[in-house]
Design a protein around this motif. Structure first.
Motif, PDB file in Angstrom:
ATOM      1  N   TRP A  36     -19.220  34.513 -69.109  1.00  0.00           N
ATOM      2  CA  TRP A  36     -19.307  34.669 -67.661  1.00  0.00           C
ATOM      3  C   TRP A  36     -17.966  34.974 -67.015  1.00  0.00           C
ATOM      4  O   TRP A  36     -17.924  35.527 -65.918  1.00  0.00           O
ATOM      5  N   GLN A  59     -26.322  38.601 -62.276  1.00  0.00           N
ATOM      6  CA  GLN A  59     -27.683  38.199 -62.618  1.00  0.00           C
ATOM      7  C   GLN A  59     -27.690  37.430 -63.935  1.00  0.00           C
ATOM      8  O   GLN A  59     -26.993  37.785 -64.876  1.00  0.00           O
ATOM      9  N   GLY A  60     -28.465  36.354 -63.957  1.00  0.00           N
ATOM     10  CA  GLY A  60     -28.629  35.560 -65.173  1.00  0.00           C
ATOM     11  C   GLY A  60     -27.732  34.341 -65.255  1.00  0.00           C
ATOM     12  O   GLY A  60     -27.910  33.500 -66.132  1.00  0.00           O
ATOM     13  N   SER A  62     -26.402  30.707 -64.138  1.00  0.00           N
ATOM     14  CA  SER A  62     -26.890  29.543 -63.404  1.00  0.00           C
ATOM     15  C   SER A  62     -25.784  29.049 -62.471  1.00  0.00           C
ATOM     16  O   SER A  62     -24.602  29.365 -62.657  1.00  0.00           O
TER      17      SER A  62
END
Length: 123
Positions: A36, A59-60, A62
């Motif tokens: 990330w 996107q994706g 958390s």
């Protein structure tokens, strides 16, 4: 038995040995190249973004992973964090000069990859 780890102080002009497990630069490399970390740095390359804007742009991810990634990159000095004392607090993130410097090759890599991919078929 192993005593406490002593980190060698690096003099100006010397390089860290990122292949050594005790190297302080290794953690930063791990944060930047994490799943990330790359996306956060690329997302912030053009604009400062609030937390929810970052979450929407990646996107994706958390909220938990975004928070952990942001915390690590702030501690590394790659991004800054500004909290507006509103209810609820508005938190904005942006790249520091160091973050822009580190993120530039990542942006170039991202741009090269996306330029070279063939367009997706409409079907």
């Amino acid at each position: 038995m192993r005593e406490g780890v002593q980190r060698k102080r690096v003099e100006a002009g010397e390089r860290y040995d990122v292949f050594h497990t005790d190297c302080p630069a290794r953690d930063m490399v791990d944060h930047v190249t994490s799943r990330w970390g790359v996306w956060v740095l690329i997302s912030l390359r053009s604009n400062n973004l609030r937390f929810y804007e970052l979450r929407e742009s990646i996107q994706g991810i958390s909220e938990k992973m975004l928070s952990q990634t942001l915390r690590a990159l702030v501690e590394d000095g790659l991004i800054w964090r500004k909290v507006e004392p509103t209810t609820p607090p508005q938190v904005t993130y942006g790249l520091t000069e160091f973050g822009r410097d580190v993120g530039e090759p990542l942006t170039e890599l991202f741009d090269r990859i996306t330029r070279r991919l063939s367009p997706r078929s409409a079907g």
